[in-house]
Write a protein that holds these residues in place. Structure first.
Motif, short mmCIF file in Angstrom:
data_model
loop_
_atom_site.label_atom_id
_atom_site.label_comp_id
_atom_site.label_asym_id
_atom_site.label_seq_id
_atom_site.Cartn_x
_atom_site.Cartn_y
_atom_site.Cartn_z
N ARG A 137 102.05 111.72 53.00
CA ARG A 137 102.24 110.86 54.07
C ARG A 137 103.75 110.59 54.36
O ARG A 137 104.37 110.31 55.39
CB ARG A 137 101.63 109.80 53.91
CG ARG A 137 100.27 109.75 53.98
CD ARG A 137 99.12 108.42 54.09
NE ARG A 137 99.47 107.76 52.99
CZ ARG A 137 98.40 107.76 51.83
NH1 ARG A 137 97.41 108.52 52.24
NH2 ARG A 137 98.74 107.13 50.73
N ALA A 138 104.37 110.61 53.23
CA ALA A 138 106.02 110.30 53.11
C ALA A 138 106.69 111.64 53.97
O ALA A 138 107.72 111.11 54.63
CB ALA A 138 106.55 109.97 51.73
N CYS A 139 106.25 112.70 53.45
CA CYS A 139 106.86 113.90 53.99
C CYS A 139 106.71 114.08 55.64
O CYS A 139 107.57 114.39 56.37
CB CYS A 139 106.23 115.24 53.40
SG CYS A 139 107.20 115.42 51.62
N VAL A 140 105.53 113.66 56.09
CA VAL A 140 105.16 113.85 57.31
C VAL A 140 106.10 112.70 58.15
O VAL A 140 106.50 112.99 59.04
CB VAL A 140 103.78 113.46 57.57
CG1 VAL A 140 103.54 113.18 59.27
CG2 VAL A 140 102.82 114.57 57.00
N ALA A 141 106.09 111.52 57.67
CA ALA A 141 106.84 110.40 58.16
C ALA A 141 108.40 110.71 58.12
O ALA A 141 109.16 110.33 59.25
CB ALA A 141 106.75 109.39 57.35
N ALA A 142 109.00 111.67 57.28
CA ALA A 142 110.35 111.81 57.23
C ALA A 142 110.71 113.14 57.97
O ALA A 142 111.75 113.50 58.05
CB ALA A 142 110.81 112.15 55.68
N GLY A 143 109.45 113.99 58.18
CA GLY A 143 109.69 115.10 58.77
C GLY A 143 110.36 116.33 57.80
O GLY A 143 111.05 117.12 58.34
N VAL A 144 110.03 116.27 56.62
CA VAL A 144 110.65 117.02 55.72
C VAL A 144 109.49 117.93 54.99
O VAL A 144 108.20 117.49 54.70
CB VAL A 144 111.27 116.31 54.46
CG1 VAL A 144 111.55 117.00 53.25
CG2 VAL A 144 112.41 115.48 55.15
N PRO A 145 109.86 119.37 54.81
CA PRO A 145 108.87 120.29 54.43
C PRO A 145 108.43 119.74 52.85
O PRO A 145 109.20 119.39 52.07
CB PRO A 145 109.42 121.57 54.34
CG PRO A 145 110.89 121.32 54.32
CD PRO A 145 111.16 120.05 55.19
N LEU A 146 107.14 120.16 52.74
CA LEU A 146 106.46 119.73 51.30
C LEU A 146 105.95 121.04 50.68
O LEU A 146 105.18 121.87 51.34
CB LEU A 146 105.45 118.71 51.56
CG LEU A 146 104.44 118.42 50.37
CD1 LEU A 146 105.30 117.88 49.12
CD2 LEU A 146 103.22 117.54 50.94
N VAL A 147 106.18 121.31 49.48
CA VAL A 147 105.48 122.54 48.88
C VAL A 147 104.56 121.70 47.61
O VAL A 147 105.07 121.18 46.61
CB VAL A 147 106.74 123.28 47.90
CG1 VAL A 147 106.16 124.60 47.31
CG2 VAL A 147 107.85 123.58 48.91
#
Length: 250
Positions: A137-147
């Motif tokens: 959820r944090a990565c979606v909110a920040a627009g940052v890719p998640l591995v």
């Protein structure tokens, strides 16, 4: 880059797809690693050795003797110490040019979102669904890719969730938080030591690809490893337009 850096990273620079420009992107990048355990250990070591300029390690645990079978960021002298402090010292010995920030606490979702907004890429090496969903959820909110990676017993999995790509699912699309998944941990189920090395190293490779823009990241593909047969299976994953986490993005 100075002469020492040109020499240190010369084997990267020799790669046509990466070269000096790609290495400079690595030096300017910031990777946030959630978990300094089995997966976070090889991921952190390879990202540091590769020259990622800034790494933030997040873990609220201390090193236990049982960790040393697989968590290669730590050694016998680290037992009883915070994992992030042990990890920072190990990274400094490998590459003193890397800035390492450590967070020795269990961070909440708001803090994770703030950290993600300051990152180039986030790697999730946590061992429970609640944390994985919070990181997603944090990565979606920040627009940052998640591995994202996971490993248990003889089985591992890895995927990349990148909301900058309109077709990319997020972690919630594949593993909805409101569907029951049994919580299993290495402490009770066990794990083959090199398995976390394989998955964690792949997480580092995917992060480097995302940072430098080379190759095709594992977006929309969940790679699953059966370590007993050493066989890979790929599950193609589509974005869920009704997803509670990423469904509203355009």
């Amino acid at each position: 880059m100075n002469d020492d850096q040109l020499l240190r990273y010369s084997r990267h620079i020799l790669l046509d797809e990466l070269g000096i420009e790609g290495q400079e992107r690595l030096l300017a990048a910031h990777a946030v690693i959630v978990g300094a355990g089995g997966l976070g250990s090889p991921a952190a070591l390879y990202l540091a050795a590769s020259g990622v300029g800034r790494i933030t390690l997040i873990d609220d645990d201390t090193v236990d003797l049982t960790n040393l079978q697989r968590q290669i960021l730590h050694d016998t002298q680290s037992v009883g110490r915070p994992k992030v402090e042990s990890g920072r010292e190990r990274i400094a010995r490998i590459n003193p040019g890397v800035v390492v920030d450590v967070i020795d606490e269990r961070v909440d979702e708001a803090r994770l979102t703030t950290l993600a907004r300051g990152a180039t890429v986030v790697l999730d090496g946590s061992d429970n669904f609640a944390t994985r969903h919070a990181v997603n959820r944090a990565c979606v909110a920040a627009g940052v890719p998640l591995v994202s990676g996971a490993a248990l017993r003889f089985d591992g999995q890895i995927s990349v969730f990148d909301v900058r790509n309109d077709a990319s699912p997020c972690y919630e699309c594949i593993f909805p938080a409101d569907e029951p998944f049994p919580e299993q941990a290495c402490a009770t189920m066990g794990v083959l030591a090199p398995l976390v090395g394989i998955i964690g190293s792949m997480q580092a490779a995917e992060a480097i690809k995302l940072i430098t823009g080379i190759g095709t990241p594992l977006v929309g593909r969940l790679q699953m490893l059966d370590g007993r047969k050493m066989s890979w299976h790929t599950m193609h994953c589509a974005r869920n337009p009704e997803c509670k986490v990423c469904g509203q993005r355009h």
